[in-house]
Motif scaffolding. Structure first.
Motif, PDB file in Angstrom:
ATOM      1  N   HIS A 208     -14.727   4.685  -0.261  1.00 11.84           N
ATOM      2  CA  HIS A 208     -13.898   5.735   0.323  1.00 11.84           C
ATOM      3  C   HIS A 208     -12.432   5.400   0.058  1.00 11.84           C
ATOM      4  O   HIS A 208     -12.043   4.226   0.063  1.00 11.84           O
ATOM      5  CB  HIS A 208     -14.108   5.821   1.838  1.00 11.84           C
ATOM      6  N   SER A 209     -11.624   6.421  -0.137  1.00  9.23           N
ATOM      7  CA  SER A 209     -10.162   6.255  -0.224  1.00  9.23           C
ATOM      8  C   SER A 209      -9.540   6.946   0.976  1.00  9.23           C
ATOM      9  O   SER A 209      -9.328   8.167   0.965  1.00  9.23           O
ATOM     10  CB  SER A 209      -9.624   6.859  -1.520  1.00  9.23           C
ATOM     11  N   SER A 210      -9.284   6.178   2.022  1.00  2.00           N
ATOM     12  CA  SER A 210      -8.778   6.775   3.259  1.00  2.00           C
ATOM     13  C   SER A 210      -7.270   7.015   3.227  1.00  2.00           C
ATOM     14  O   SER A 210      -6.746   7.758   4.056  1.00  2.00           O
ATOM     15  CB  SER A 210      -9.146   5.897   4.457  1.00  2.00           C
ATOM     16  N   TRP A 211      -6.571   6.382   2.300  1.00  2.00           N
ATOM     17  CA  TRP A 211      -5.130   6.634   2.133  1.00  2.00           C
ATOM     18  C   TRP A 211      -4.867   6.944   0.665  1.00  2.00           C
ATOM     19  O   TRP A 211      -5.423   6.298  -0.219  1.00  2.00           O
ATOM     20  CB  TRP A 211      -4.302   5.421   2.569  1.00  2.00           C
ATOM     21  N   ARG A 212      -4.004   7.929   0.432  1.00  2.00           N
ATOM     22  CA  ARG A 212      -3.745   8.388  -0.929  1.00  2.00           C
ATOM     23  C   ARG A 212      -2.246   8.563  -1.183  1.00  2.00           C
ATOM     24  O   ARG A 212      -1.466   8.707  -0.248  1.00  2.00           O
ATOM     25  CB  ARG A 212      -4.458   9.721  -1.194  1.00  2.00           C
ATOM     26  N   ALA A 213      -1.906   8.567  -2.455  1.00  2.00           N
ATOM     27  CA  ALA A 213      -0.551   8.927  -2.862  1.00  2.00           C
ATOM     28  C   ALA A 213      -0.521  10.437  -3.034  1.00  2.00           C
ATOM     29  O   ALA A 213      -0.950  10.953  -4.062  1.00  2.00           O
ATOM     30  CB  ALA A 213      -0.170   8.223  -4.159  1.00  2.00           C
ATOM     31  N   GLY A 214      -0.080  11.144  -2.011  1.00  2.00           N
ATOM     32  CA  GLY A 214      -0.153  12.592  -2.031  1.00  2.00           C
ATOM     33  C   GLY A 214      -1.575  13.057  -1.810  1.00  2.00           C
ATOM     34  O   GLY A 214      -2.335  12.480  -1.041  1.00  2.00           O
ATOM     35  N   LYS A 215      -1.992  14.118  -2.540  1.00  2.00           N
ATOM     36  CA  LYS A 215      -3.340  14.655  -2.399  1.00  2.00           C
ATOM     37  C   LYS A 215      -4.369  13.860  -3.184  1.00  2.00           C
ATOM     38  O   LYS A 215      -5.553  13.899  -2.875  1.00  2.00           O
ATOM     39  CB  LYS A 215      -3.385  16.102  -2.915  1.00  2.00           C
TER      40      LYS A 215
ATOM     41  N   PRO B  40     -11.607  -4.289   2.699  1.00  2.00           N
ATOM     42  CA  PRO B  40     -10.975  -3.172   1.982  1.00  2.00           C
ATOM     43  C   PRO B  40      -9.854  -3.696   1.088  1.00  2.00           C
ATOM     44  O   PRO B  40      -9.230  -4.717   1.384  1.00  2.00           O
ATOM     45  CB  PRO B  40     -10.418  -2.294   3.100  1.00  2.00           C
ATOM     46  N   GLN B  41      -9.612  -2.988  -0.007  1.00  2.00           N
ATOM     47  CA  GLN B  41      -8.549  -3.333  -0.944  1.00  2.00           C
ATOM     48  C   GLN B  41      -7.485  -2.232  -0.915  1.00  2.00           C
ATOM     49  O   GLN B  41      -7.805  -1.061  -0.711  1.00  2.00           O
ATOM     50  CB  GLN B  41      -9.119  -3.486  -2.358  1.00  2.00           C
ATOM     51  N   MET B  42      -6.243  -2.626  -1.147  1.00  2.00           N
ATOM     52  CA  MET B  42      -5.157  -1.631  -1.131  1.00  2.00           C
ATOM     53  C   MET B  42      -4.094  -2.008  -2.151  1.00  2.00           C
ATOM     54  O   MET B  42      -3.971  -3.173  -2.558  1.00  2.00           O
ATOM     55  CB  MET B  42      -4.503  -1.569   0.258  1.00  2.00           C
ATOM     56  N   ILE B  43      -3.348  -1.003  -2.570  1.00  2.00           N
ATOM     57  CA  ILE B  43      -2.135  -1.230  -3.353  1.00  2.00           C
ATOM     58  C   ILE B  43      -0.996  -1.228  -2.336  1.00  2.00           C
ATOM     59  O   ILE B  43      -0.523  -0.170  -1.897  1.00  2.00           O
ATOM     60  CB  ILE B  43      -1.950  -0.154  -4.428  1.00  2.00           C
ATOM     61  N   LYS B  44      -0.588  -2.407  -1.926  1.00  2.00           N
ATOM     62  CA  LYS B  44       0.270  -2.532  -0.750  1.00  2.00           C
ATOM     63  C   LYS B  44       1.611  -1.825  -0.914  1.00  2.00           C
ATOM     64  O   LYS B  44       2.090  -1.152   0.019  1.00  2.00           O
ATOM     65  CB  LYS B  44       0.485  -4.014  -0.426  1.00  2.00           C
ATOM     66  N   LEU B  45       2.231  -1.976  -2.079  1.00  2.00           N
ATOM     67  CA  LEU B  45       3.520  -1.322  -2.300  1.00  2.00           C
ATOM     68  C   LEU B  45       3.379   0.190  -2.163  1.00  2.00           C
ATOM     69  O   LEU B  45       4.219   0.848  -1.538  1.00  2.00           O
ATOM     70  CB  LEU B  45       4.059  -1.686  -3.691  1.00  2.00           C
ATOM     71  N   ALA B  46       2.294   0.743  -2.715  1.00  2.00           N
ATOM     72  CA  ALA B  46       2.061   2.187  -2.616  1.00  2.00           C
ATOM     73  C   ALA B  46       1.769   2.602  -1.183  1.00  2.00           C
ATOM     74  O   ALA B  46       2.112   3.719  -0.768  1.00  2.00           O
ATOM     75  CB  ALA B  46       0.914   2.596  -3.534  1.00  2.00           C
ATOM     76  N   MET B  47       1.143   1.731  -0.404  1.00  2.00           N
ATOM     77  CA  MET B  47       0.904   2.043   1.004  1.00  2.00           C
ATOM     78  C   MET B  47       2.226   2.259   1.737  1.00  2.00           C
ATOM     79  O   MET B  47       2.373   3.203   2.533  1.00  2.00           O
ATOM     80  CB  MET B  47       0.103   0.920   1.657  1.00  2.00           C
ATOM     81  N   TRP B  48       3.201   1.393   1.476  1.00  2.00           N
ATOM     82  CA  TRP B  48       4.506   1.535   2.136  1.00  2.00           C
ATOM     83  C   TRP B  48       5.244   2.782   1.639  1.00  2.00           C
ATOM     84  O   TRP B  48       5.897   3.491   2.407  1.00  2.00           O
ATOM     85  CB  TRP B  48       5.353   0.289   1.893  1.00  2.00           C
ATOM     86  N   ILE B  49       5.130   3.057   0.328  1.00  2.00           N
ATOM     87  CA  ILE B  49       5.896   4.153  -0.261  1.00  2.00           C
ATOM     88  C   ILE B  49       5.299   5.518   0.074  1.00  2.00           C
ATOM     89  O   ILE B  49       6.018   6.471   0.404  1.00  2.00           O
ATOM     90  CB  ILE B  49       5.993   3.971  -1.798  1.00  2.00           C
TER      91      ILE B  49
ATOM     92  N   ALA C 221       1.827   6.090   1.907  1.00  2.00           N
ATOM     93  CA  ALA C 221       0.972   6.266   3.083  1.00  2.00           C
ATOM     94  C   ALA C 221       1.758   6.226   4.390  1.00  2.00           C
ATOM     95  O   ALA C 221       1.453   6.985   5.323  1.00  2.00           O
ATOM     96  CB  ALA C 221      -0.127   5.197   3.094  1.00  2.00           C
ATOM     97  N   LEU C 222       2.752   5.343   4.492  1.00  2.00           N
ATOM     98  CA  LEU C 222       3.494   5.249   5.745  1.00  2.00           C
ATOM     99  C   LEU C 222       4.217   6.560   6.087  1.00  2.00           C
ATOM    100  O   LEU C 222       4.092   7.058   7.218  1.00  2.00           O
ATOM    101  CB  LEU C 222       4.485   4.086   5.712  1.00  2.00           C
ATOM    102  N   PRO C 223       4.969   7.179   5.154  1.00  2.00           N
ATOM    103  CA  PRO C 223       5.591   8.470   5.490  1.00  2.00           C
ATOM    104  C   PRO C 223       4.555   9.528   5.885  1.00  2.00           C
ATOM    105  O   PRO C 223       4.792  10.315   6.806  1.00  2.00           O
ATOM    106  CB  PRO C 223       6.323   8.859   4.199  1.00  2.00           C
TER     107      PRO C 223
ATOM    108  N   ASP D  22      -2.944   4.053  12.989  1.00  2.00           N
ATOM    109  CA  ASP D  22      -4.039   3.932  12.021  1.00  2.00           C
ATOM    110  C   ASP D  22      -3.561   3.250  10.750  1.00  2.00           C
ATOM    111  O   ASP D  22      -4.264   2.421  10.154  1.00  2.00           O
ATOM    112  CB  ASP D  22      -4.609   5.310  11.666  1.00  2.00           C
ATOM    113  N   PHE D  23      -2.345   3.612  10.324  1.00  2.00           N
ATOM    114  CA  PHE D  23      -1.775   3.011   9.118  1.00  2.00           C
ATOM    115  C   PHE D  23      -1.683   1.492   9.260  1.00  2.00           C
ATOM    116  O   PHE D  23      -2.123   0.747   8.376  1.00  2.00           O
ATOM    117  CB  PHE D  23      -0.395   3.602   8.829  1.00  2.00           C
ATOM    118  N   PHE D  24      -1.121   1.018  10.361  1.00  2.00           N
ATOM    119  CA  PHE D  24      -0.946  -0.430  10.513  1.00  2.00           C
ATOM    120  C   PHE D  24      -2.271  -1.151  10.722  1.00  2.00           C
ATOM    121  O   PHE D  24      -2.437  -2.300  10.281  1.00  2.00           O
ATOM    122  CB  PHE D  24       0.037  -0.719  11.649  1.00  2.00           C
TER     123      PHE D  24
END
Length: 392
Positions: free
Chosen positions: A223-230, A311-320, A322-324, A334-336
């Protein structure tokens, strides 16, 4: 064509990994390196993140395959001869250009990918669904739109449809259950077709597989629960699902697939699976493998599955990204929680990458986006994407 300095000694086995801008390309390099391969990498940016890896023996900056295919082919020939590569692993949409080059030239290195006609068929969102039907696999109702008249026939049902370009990535321009007025921005044509697909209620599952001669050798479902945009996932949580496994096995077997393949699937409430679209290249499911390399696994009769529990994440992309989005939707907690549970795919025990190098790669994309007046996601693929036609 630019060349970075050689950072590792020669090995009997040399692999060329293209699409070095992508985190999955870096991951592939690390997997091959730990298996004893000498890793050569190539792409068009000056500062792809993979080039800074200790696993990258040499990095070649190439011309754009989309806008200078002949020059790209000549440069590829030079790299393969100079580095004596026996295997080429594409990771992004340069795979289409490489398949054409391999079709037209006599290279001795293996391109780990299907032939071009099959790649073209599955990348087109309409032709992929038609192929699944031909293979007697279940599909959602999907209509091809090649004119405004085609689009108009869907207006009374648009609230139950998803509209997307037949050639696209990252959910670019996708309209989900739109109002009729929103469709005025869509101008389908035979050159730029769209599809209208029935909106499905259920659980979306991403599938990443590796196959050879129709045998599925490795599979990661997530599953991809966080995305860069859509679109592009940046957070990957491994799952198991028998129906998804069976779909991928059947598709791979019936097409005699060799190479990497990925699907967006929908698991319906009754447990059945319907395919939404196919990407015949590396996707983030590769990050779910660390101890074993699915890209060079042998057919032992046992399916290779993800080997890391977190779970694995692209951390820099999460901050850029997912956080907003989390702040806007009221999901900051949920984000944190997600951030604290996951591992950063960029981190590797013996291959540290500085944050400054990751930012340098991202700034190169931002600079191009600003110069061309496009989004960063569009800038990240502009020079390699393939939309059903050739620019040469």
């Amino acid at each position: 064509m630019g060349l970075s300095s050689d950072k590792t000694s020669r090995s009997d086995k040399s692999v060329l990994i293209t699409g070095a801008r992508a985190p999955v390309a870096l991951h592939a390099a690390r997997l091959f390196h730990q298996d004893g391969w000498r890793v050569i990498m190539a792409d068009t940016p000056r500062h792809p993140v993979s080039a800074a890896s200790t696993c990258c023996g040499s990095y070649y900056q190439l011309p754009s395959p989309r806008y200078a295919l002949a020059d790209y082919a000549d440069a590829m020939d030079t790299v393969l001869v100079a580095e004596e590569c026996s295997l080429v692993v594409p990771t992004c949409e340069e795979i289409f250009y490489l398949a054409r080059i391999w079709q037209e030239r006599d290279f001795t290195a293996e391109l780990f990918a299907p032939d071009l006609p099959l790649l073209e068929e599955v990348h087109n969102k309409d032709r992929f669904i038609k192929l699944c039907k031909h293979l007697d696999l279940p599909t959602p109702e999907t209509r091809l739109l090649q004119s405004r008249a085609d689009l108009n026939t869907t207006l009374d049902q648009c609230a139950s449809l998803v509209y997307k370009p037949a050639w696209s990535r990252f959910a670019d321009r996708v309209l989900i259950q739109p109002k009729a007025g929103q469709l005025s921005t869509i101008i389908p044509s035979p050159q730029e077709p769209w599809v209208a697909q029935h909106y499905l209620e259920g659980e979306e599952i991403c599938a990443y597989g590796v196959a050879r001669n129709g045998h599925l050798l490795a599979l990661g479902l997530y599953h991809s629960s966080w995305r860069a945009g859509k679109g592009a996932g940046i957070y990957f949580d491994s799952i198991r699902d028998q129906a998804s496994l069976e779909f991928v096995q059947q598709f791979v077997a019936k097409t005699a697939w060799t190479g990497q393949i990925s699907f967006d699937l929908m698991r319906l409430r009754d447990g059945s699976i319907l395919p939404l679209e196919c990407n015949p290249r590396t996707v983030s499911g590769l990050h779910l493998f660390r101890r074993n390399n699915p890209l060079f696994t042998r057919d032992t009769g046992t399916l290779l599955e993800p080997d890391i529990p977190k779970p694995q994440m692209i951390k820099l992309a999460m901050w850029i990204y997912a956080l907003p989005a989390a702040i806007k939707s009221g999901k900051t907690a949920d984000f944190f929680r997600s951030l604290n549970k996951a591992e950063d795919v960029m981190s590797w025990p013996y291959d540290p990458l500085s944050k400054s190098r990751q930012l340098k790669s991202f700034v190169e994309i931002l600079t191009l986006a600003a110069r061309k007046g496009i989004t960063p996601q569009q800038a990240s693929t502009r020079d390699i994407e393939w939309n059903g036609n050739w620019c040469d």
